[in-house]
Design an enzyme around this catalytic site. Structure first.
Site, PDB file in Angstrom:
ATOM      1  N   SER A 655       0.818  -1.218   0.000  1.00 32.77           N
ATOM      2  CA  SER A 655       0.000   0.000   0.000  1.00 32.77           C
ATOM      3  C   SER A 655       0.851   1.267   0.000  1.00 32.77           C
ATOM      4  CB  SER A 655      -0.930   0.010   1.218  1.00 32.77           C
ATOM      5  OG  SER A 655      -0.177   0.038   2.418  1.00 32.77           O
ATOM      6  N   LYS A 698      -6.203   4.799   8.068  1.00 23.70           N
ATOM      7  CA  LYS A 698      -5.049   5.556   7.575  1.00 23.70           C
ATOM      8  C   LYS A 698      -5.369   7.047   7.487  1.00 23.70           C
ATOM      9  CE  LYS A 698      -3.073   1.709   4.950  1.00 23.70           C
ATOM     10  NZ  LYS A 698      -2.793   1.137   3.636  1.00 23.70           N
TER      11      LYS A 698
END
Length: 808
Positions: A655, A698
């Site tokens: 990611s 996040k």
């Protein structure tokens, strides 16, 4: 969707339409089964339960907490209620081979009745047999037999005595037996001195006569044992007759009552025969001179053999049994044989056989946790072997493993007819399917439970009814409509998909109980949205010690994260830390360097063995993207390095590959990256930005840091466009976005991310095949071309130096 424009607040959180919830509180809603819509799994479960073939046992894969056990119990209980109760199973003493008890099958309820009837028979035998042998009639008949035997012996002796007297010889009884002596003319026994004075011829004649009579006496005496045996046989016949008279009608009554059951009739016949064969055990025994505690009562020991050991009793069972075995080890599955200590040894008999879960579930359903079965030594093999054999054979694990050599009981196996349902994770199911060749033969049906459901008005209404049922079942306060809406939205947050909702019933129940606690503390009569949010916040707060510690370190510049300004080759990446069931986002500084080289992109995390395989794969993909875009007709003459700064643990996942690529291109283009934007997303070899997990955590992780350092209005997060559908952000993040204090941008390509981060157009190839010079791609391409030219010059100069050295 314009990537330069931040996402609207409505895109950051998909709220429920209140019109989907036409009620005020859940008190107005009816009860429903505590299972969300699991059509595929329920159809498979119904099929497996109804299928008669023994190999169609069911494995129910899926995550824990989605209602698998509740669904299985409901379906199985419904089917079980429609079926008749299975038969009772008993064990009986085997009079021919005591080490091999016999099984006995009886209709449900008959086992207990037979056990009680046999016990009543035993109680009657205790008194009836001794009483029959203590009566006057029996004593008179015994005395008659004994008198007849004595008279017979006396008559034979008297006849011999008379015959001897006729020959002048007397038959005398002595303490040691019988003796012959000559008689005088007066009929008296001749004294020895008189006998010695007789002529020798007379003496010899008398001695011959005595010898002849002695032989006849021996013949008579030799008949005595046969006569006595005959008398004992008559006495035995008398005892049998008396016994038959005493107990025959008792056993005959039971024969008539159980005339339809051959096994019972055979056992009654064996009891009657055993009583006759061991009648002396039932008669009064003389008391020992010294009482000894370990002496056994032979009658009581004999009576134990007549009892019926009811192994499985279905007298009170309605329908087929449904058994949940919490500890499915070898013994609990197939039963065991207990022992008791007696005079320093362990003894056992058929009455000490204990049933297992398979016995109790025989004729019905057995529900097991697959993981628990696999964790118990040899339990999985025992379960498979029993299902394959179609019978339950009780055998100790020690004997199965040949660890003992004693002679244990070997009960006759009981035929098995059971449907086994295993509950377990998907990983267990696929591992068993791949590694155990017998698994597919025994568990042919998989009822796979989903962990999420699509959000729709129908699902919302079902969710509300399930919450209403849960509240009533757990005796919780009813939920107000806004509380139900918040529970649904939290369910979407938990599955990280704004278009789905969690089917995790255990998590829903736990949250509901905590919200009920908050509502009762506040003195409310129902659970509100505020109570649900308070429960969610409290749960996060209980687990957020490490998160707050990391944020504090970033705020104090111990962990270096910039939220303002711009830097070349430096970017804020985002990762997720998971601690149990709590996850939070943590920003990480990623830096990149670029210089002249041979085309190698060094992943420092991999070189130090901190990077996982997926992270290394992401770095390789971005390296090949660069080569394919910028060095199609020339060598990729760059040496680059990428690293997570201040990272001291393993790094895994791809990611961060978008952030790493942007940092590397920034270093090559010599353009500064915005530090007020954090980036997450993976990239393909064609420059497409791909979705990642944990997007909500996040974003919130970077938002928390920006808020601690001060929100400027330009800060935000760049996410993959495909992750917009996963957004269910905290309300404080949504509020900041609505007020223009925080931004979330969605990008579909690397170029869109570069334009956001660098503030310079990415650039597209023109008709001449080149990028515009002042664009990001143009600057990168020009830098790589300069590296390639320098590399050619160095190579040419080195070649000339080598030739010059050879000429010299």
């Amino acid at each position: 969707m314009d990537p330069h424009e931040p996402l609207s607040p409505d895109q950051l959180y998909r709220a429920c339409d209140p019109a989907d919830f036409p009620f005020s509180t859940t008190e107005e809603l009816p009860d429903v089964p505590l299972v969300f819509d699991q059509r595929r799994a329920m159809e498979a479960l119904h099929f497996g339960v109804d299928m008669a073939d023994p190999g169609f046992n069911v494995f129910v894969p899926g995550p824990t907490g989605v209602g698998k056990q509740t669904a299985v119990t409901d379906v199985v209980s419904q089917r079980a209620a429609q079926r008749p109760a299975p038969p009772d199973w008993c064990y009986l003493h085997n009079f021919k081979d005591p080490f091999k008890p016999k099984r006995l099958q009886l209709p449900a309820g008959h086992g207990r009745r037979l056990q009680q009837d046999i016990q009543e028979l035993i109680d009657e035998l205790r008194t009836a047999i001794p009483a029959a042998f203590e009566g006057e009639e029996y004593r008179a008949r015994v005395e008659e037999l004994e008198q007849s035997a004595r008279e017979r012996e006396a008559r034979a002796i008297e006849e011999l005595r008379q015959k001897a007297r006729e020959k002048g010889i007397a038959l005398l009884e002595t303490p040691t037996g019988f003796a012959f002596a000559p008689l005088t003319h007066e009929g008296q026994v001749m004294p020895p001195q008189v006998f010695n004075q007789l002529p020798p011829e007379v003496q010899k004649q008398i001695e011959a006569t005595v010898a002849e009579l002695q032989q006849e006496l021996q013949k008579v005496v030799r008949q005595f044992p046969a006569w006595r045996k005959e008398m004992r046989e008559k006495l035995r016949q008398l005892n049998r007759q008396v016994t038959q008279n005493a107990v025959g009608h008792l056993i005959e009554d039971l024969r008539e009552k159980y005339r339809e059951f051959e096994g019972v009739l055979a056992h009654l016949e064996a009891i009657q025969q055993d009583i006759v064969d061991h009648l002396e055990d039932f008669l009064p025994q003389p008391a020992p001179p010294i009482p000894l505690p370990f002496l056994i009562n032979r009658a009581e020991e004999r009576l134990k053999h007549y009892r019926v050991h009811l192994l499985v009793d279905h007298s009170e069972t309605r329908g087929a049994p449904v058994v949940h075995e919490a500890l499915p080890n070898h013994t609990n599955l197939i039963g065991r044989i207990d022992y008791r200590a007696f005079m320093g040894t362990l003894v056992t008999d058929f009455s000490m056989i204990k049933p297992g879960a398979l016995h109790r579930a025989n004729g019905g359903f057995l529900i097991l946790d697959a993981r628990k079965v696999l964790l118990q030594p040899h339990a999985w093999d025992t379960l498979k072997r029993t299902l394959q054999a179609g019978e339950i054979r009780i055998e100790s694990l020690e004997r199965t493993l040949s660890l003992i050599s004693t002679v244990p009981l070997e009960p006759e196996p009981i035929p098995l007819n059971v449907r086994v349902i295993l509950l377990g994770d998907r990983l267990l199911y696929y591992l068993l399917d791949a590694l155990d060749p017998e698994f597919r033969d025994l568990f042919k049906v998989a009822a796979d439970f989903e962990e999420d459901l699509p959000r729709s008005p129908e699902t919302h209404q079902l969710y509300a009814r399930v919450l209403a049922t849960l509240a009533r079942k757990e005796k919780l306060l009813p939920l107000a409509r806004d509380a139900v809406i918040r529970m649904v939205e939290q369910g979407a947050r938990e599955v990280e998909d704004a278009h789905k909702v969690s089917a995790h019933l255990r998590g829903v129940t736990d949250l509901l109980k905590e919200a009920d606690f908050r509502a009762r503390q506040a003195g409310r009569g129902h659970i509100t949205r505020a109570d649900v949010e308070a429960a969610i916040d409290a749960r996060i707060d209980r687990n957020s010690r490490l998160r707050e510690r990391i944020q504090e370190l970033i705020e104090r510049d111990v962990l270096l994260i910039d939220t303002e300004g711009s830097q070349v080759g430096q970017i804020n990446g985002l990762s997720v830390i998971s601690l149990g069931d709590f996850s939070f986002g943590r920003p990480s500084r990623i830096t990149a360097t670029a210089r002249l080289g041979d085309g190698k992109v060094i992943d420092i995390e991999r070189e130090t063995e901190l990077g996982g395989a997926i992270h290394s794969k992401g770095v390789m993909i971005l390296a090949n993207f660069m080569a394919a875009r910028y060095a199609r007709v020339q060598p990729l003459s760059v040496a680059a390095s990428l690293v997570f700064e201040q990272s001291y643990g393993p790094v895994e996942g791809d990611s961060a590959s978008l952030a790493e690529l942007c940092a590397l291109l920034s270093a090559l283009a010599d353009l500064p990256l915005r530090q007020d934007l954090a980036v997450t997303g993976s990239v393909s070899q064609h420059g497409k930005v791909q979705p990642i997990g944990g997007v909500n955590e996040k974003i919130e992780g970077f938002f928390d840091i920006c808020r601690r350092k001060g929100l400027t209005g330009t800060q935000g997060v760049v996410i993959p466009q495909a992750n917009v559908q996963n957004l269910m952000l905290r309300q404080d993040v949504v509020a900041a976005a609505r007020d223009g204090k925080f931004r979330i941008h969605a990008v579909a390509t690397v170029d869109q991310a570069l334009e956001l981060l660098l503030g310079v157009p990415a650039g597209e190839r023109g008709p001449d095949g080149r990028f515009p010079p002042e664009t990001v791609n143009g600057r990168v391409e020009r830098q790589l071309q300069e590296f390639a030219e320098l590399r050619r010059r160095f190579a040419k100069s080195k070649d000339q130096d080598n030739r010059g050295g050879e000429e010299a």
